[in-house]
Motif scaffolding. Structure first.
Motif, PDB file in Angstrom:
ATOM      1  N   THR A 204       0.881  -0.941   0.090  1.00 22.06           N
ATOM      2  CA  THR A 204      -0.248   0.720   0.065  1.00 22.06           C
ATOM      3  C   THR A 204       1.564   1.442   0.057  1.00 22.06           C
ATOM      4  O   THR A 204       0.735   2.384   0.300  1.00 22.06           O
ATOM      5  CB  THR A 204      -0.401   0.103   1.238  1.00 22.06           C
ATOM      6  OG1 THR A 204      -0.217  -0.059   2.691  1.00 22.06           O
ATOM      7  CG2 THR A 204      -1.734  -1.233   1.398  1.00 22.06           C
ATOM      8  N   ARG A 205       2.043   0.957   0.518  1.00 22.05           N
ATOM      9  CA  ARG A 205       2.832   1.970   0.184  1.00 22.05           C
ATOM     10  C   ARG A 205       3.373   3.312  -1.022  1.00 22.05           C
ATOM     11  O   ARG A 205       2.546   4.533  -0.763  1.00 22.05           O
ATOM     12  CB  ARG A 205       4.340   2.055  -0.114  1.00 22.05           C
ATOM     13  CG  ARG A 205       5.552   3.363  -0.300  1.00 22.05           C
ATOM     14  CD  ARG A 205       6.872   2.451  -0.060  1.00 22.05           C
ATOM     15  NE  ARG A 205       6.802   1.762  -1.898  1.00 22.05           N
ATOM     16  CZ  ARG A 205       7.719   3.026  -2.460  1.00 22.05           C
ATOM     17  NH1 ARG A 205       7.474   4.105  -2.105  1.00 22.05           N
ATOM     18  NH2 ARG A 205       7.488   1.950  -3.821  1.00 22.05           N
ATOM     19  N   CYS A 206       2.237   2.792  -2.417  1.00 22.14           N
ATOM     20  CA  CYS A 206       1.967   4.062  -2.780  1.00 22.14           C
ATOM     21  C   CYS A 206       0.423   4.451  -3.185  1.00 22.14           C
ATOM     22  O   CYS A 206       0.033   5.110  -4.535  1.00 22.14           O
ATOM     23  CB  CYS A 206       2.703   3.790  -4.216  1.00 22.14           C
ATOM     24  SG  CYS A 206       4.497   3.450  -5.025  1.00 22.14           S
ATOM     25  N   ILE A 207      -0.048   4.128  -2.469  1.00 20.18           N
ATOM     26  CA  ILE A 207      -1.878   3.847  -2.591  1.00 20.18           C
ATOM     27  C   ILE A 207      -2.496   4.611  -1.874  1.00 20.18           C
ATOM     28  O   ILE A 207      -1.854   5.231  -0.341  1.00 20.18           O
ATOM     29  CB  ILE A 207      -2.425   2.499  -2.039  1.00 20.18           C
ATOM     30  CG1 ILE A 207      -1.886   1.936  -3.542  1.00 20.18           C
ATOM     31  CG2 ILE A 207      -3.942   2.864  -2.354  1.00 20.18           C
ATOM     32  CD1 ILE A 207      -1.813   1.792  -4.607  1.00 20.18           C
ATOM     33  N   ARG A 208      -3.221   5.793  -2.247  1.00 21.81           N
ATOM     34  CA  ARG A 208      -3.908   6.673  -1.866  1.00 21.81           C
ATOM     35  C   ARG A 208      -5.519   6.725  -1.581  1.00 21.81           C
ATOM     36  O   ARG A 208      -5.746   6.473  -2.783  1.00 21.81           O
ATOM     37  CB  ARG A 208      -3.632   8.761  -1.948  1.00 21.81           C
ATOM     38  CG  ARG A 208      -1.628   9.022  -2.469  1.00 21.81           C
ATOM     39  CD  ARG A 208      -1.255   8.937  -0.344  1.00 21.81           C
ATOM     40  NE  ARG A 208       0.143   8.950  -0.301  1.00 21.81           N
ATOM     41  CZ  ARG A 208       0.830   7.746  -0.268  1.00 21.81           C
ATOM     42  NH1 ARG A 208       0.590   6.966  -0.363  1.00 21.81           N
ATOM     43  NH2 ARG A 208       2.124   8.252  -0.387  1.00 21.81           N
ATOM     44  N   LEU A 209      -5.307   6.586  -0.525  1.00 18.84           N
ATOM     45  CA  LEU A 209      -7.206   6.561  -0.588  1.00 18.84           C
ATOM     46  C   LEU A 209      -8.020   8.236  -0.827  1.00 18.84           C
ATOM     47  O   LEU A 209      -7.915   9.082   0.168  1.00 18.84           O
ATOM     48  CB  LEU A 209      -7.478   5.258   1.009  1.00 18.84           C
ATOM     49  CG  LEU A 209      -9.523   6.017   1.069  1.00 18.84           C
ATOM     50  CD1 LEU A 209     -10.084   4.648   0.803  1.00 18.84           C
ATOM     51  CD2 LEU A 209      -9.389   5.260   2.824  1.00 18.84           C
ATOM     52  N   VAL A 210      -8.980   8.343  -1.257  1.00 17.13           N
ATOM     53  CA  VAL A 210      -9.789   8.919  -1.656  1.00 17.13           C
ATOM     54  C   VAL A 210     -11.027   8.884  -0.942  1.00 17.13           C
ATOM     55  O   VAL A 210     -11.701   8.246  -1.989  1.00 17.13           O
ATOM     56  CB  VAL A 210      -9.646   9.786  -2.647  1.00 17.13           C
ATOM     57  CG1 VAL A 210     -10.249  10.710  -3.002  1.00 17.13           C
ATOM     58  CG2 VAL A 210      -8.525   9.696  -3.415  1.00 17.13           C
ATOM     59  N   THR A 211     -11.837   9.910  -0.423  1.00 12.82           N
ATOM     60  CA  THR A 211     -13.067   8.985   0.287  1.00 12.82           C
ATOM     61  C   THR A 211     -13.828  10.276   0.493  1.00 12.82           C
ATOM     62  O   THR A 211     -13.719  10.999   1.002  1.00 12.82           O
ATOM     63  CB  THR A 211     -12.906   7.854   1.595  1.00 12.82           C
ATOM     64  OG1 THR A 211     -14.765   7.518   1.224  1.00 12.82           O
ATOM     65  CG2 THR A 211     -12.049   8.174   2.824  1.00 12.82           C
ATOM     66  N   ARG A 212     -14.706  10.683   1.170  1.00  9.78           N
ATOM     67  CA  ARG A 212     -15.991  11.391   1.681  1.00  9.78           C
ATOM     68  C   ARG A 212     -15.877  11.626   3.731  1.00  9.78           C
ATOM     69  O   ARG A 212     -15.172   9.993   3.976  1.00  9.78           O
ATOM     70  CB  ARG A 212     -17.151  11.024   2.080  1.00  9.78           C
ATOM     71  CG  ARG A 212     -18.366  10.969   0.526  1.00  9.78           C
ATOM     72  CD  ARG A 212     -19.246  11.189   0.763  1.00  9.78           C
ATOM     73  NE  ARG A 212     -19.887  10.856  -0.878  1.00  9.78           N
ATOM     74  CZ  ARG A 212     -19.759   9.376  -1.817  1.00  9.78           C
ATOM     75  NH1 ARG A 212     -19.987   8.401  -1.041  1.00  9.78           N
ATOM     76  NH2 ARG A 212     -20.661   9.349  -2.485  1.00  9.78           N
TER      77      ARG A 212
END
Length: 249
Positions: free
Chosen positions: A128-136
């Motif tokens: 998950t090092r290069c993953i960014r979470l976008v959420t409400r």
């Protein structure tokens, strides 16, 4: 038979009639090709030079193998029944693409929560090092939709975007079409997770399948690719056995 453009008077720009004796009504006898005006929003260009073939990049991810590789920058619709493992396979491929391109993967989540999304990656040994979470910020923030979520993604940094899911971010058919048309014009690779209906098909209008470059159906024991612009279709790739506890949407 060669196409000949209509002629017009070089002086008054009247179109030359079929019978004119060589003279325009204004008395001039000099004719020129009538310019062809292209409507706004339409582009006419040559195919001879400058185009690049659809050459897929190969990744170890199961979804990549099923697709025959991934043409970076194109869009894939990933569907399946609840619990088939759609999000898990998207997480695996997203992690690998982000790592290879030394960029970031942006996960637009409207299905789960941060902890559940994070747990998708270890199931396939993905980072998950290069993953960014976008959420409400809050599930009750109804006015925050997919447009705002995409605005939060810096396209220069994004190697891949995962939209989970199409139906949760865009509930109406018109909004789903607009969402897919919007991501089609974006430069990163985009994986769009889609629900299935009771008939075992992609939920929503059939046009959703035509608005993307490839469609993949995740089943418990295989991944079926029904449409792909860069590899032969249909094609099916068997899935390795996964413990039931690790399977998710």
């Amino acid at each position: 038979m060669q196409y000949v453009a209509p002629l017009r008077c070089a002086v008054c720009h009247r179109r030359r009639p079929w019978v004119c004796g060589g003279f325009c009504a204004c008395g001039a006898s000099v004719w020129e090709p009538e310019p062809h005006e292209i409507p706004p929003g339409i582009v006419v260009e040559s195919l001879e030079d400058g185009g690049s073939p659809l050459r897929p990049t190969q990744f170890p991810a199961l979804l990549s193998k099923a697709l025959g590789g991934v043409v970076l920058g194109l869009k894939v619709l990933v569907g399946g029944a609840p619990g088939a493992g759609k999000s898990t396979l998207c997480a695996e491929l997203a992690s690998q693409i982000a790592e290879k391109l030394d960029g970031l993967g942006y996960w637009l989540d409207a299905e789960q929560n941060k902890d559940l999304v994070r747990e998708l990656f270890p199931r396939t040994g993905s980072s998950t090092r290069c993953i960014r979470l976008v959420t409400r910020r809050g599930r009750s923030v109804a006015k925050v939709g997919w447009r705002e979520a995409l605005q939060a993604v810096p396209q220069r940094e994004a190697a891949i975007i995962v939209i989970d899911s199409l139906q949760r971010w865009a509930r109406s058919y018109a909004e789903q079409t607009t969402l897919l048309e919007t991501v089609a014009s974006m430069s990163p690779t985009v994986l769009v997770v889609s629900h299935f209906n009771k008939a075992g098909q992609f939920a929503g209008p059939i046009g959703n399948e035509y608005d993307v470059d490839a469609t993949a159906i995740v089943r418990p024991k295989s991944v079926e690719v029904m449409k792909c612009r860069w590899s032969l279709c249909p094609r099916t790739v068997a899935r390795p056995e996964m413990p039931l506890a690790t399977q998710t949407t």
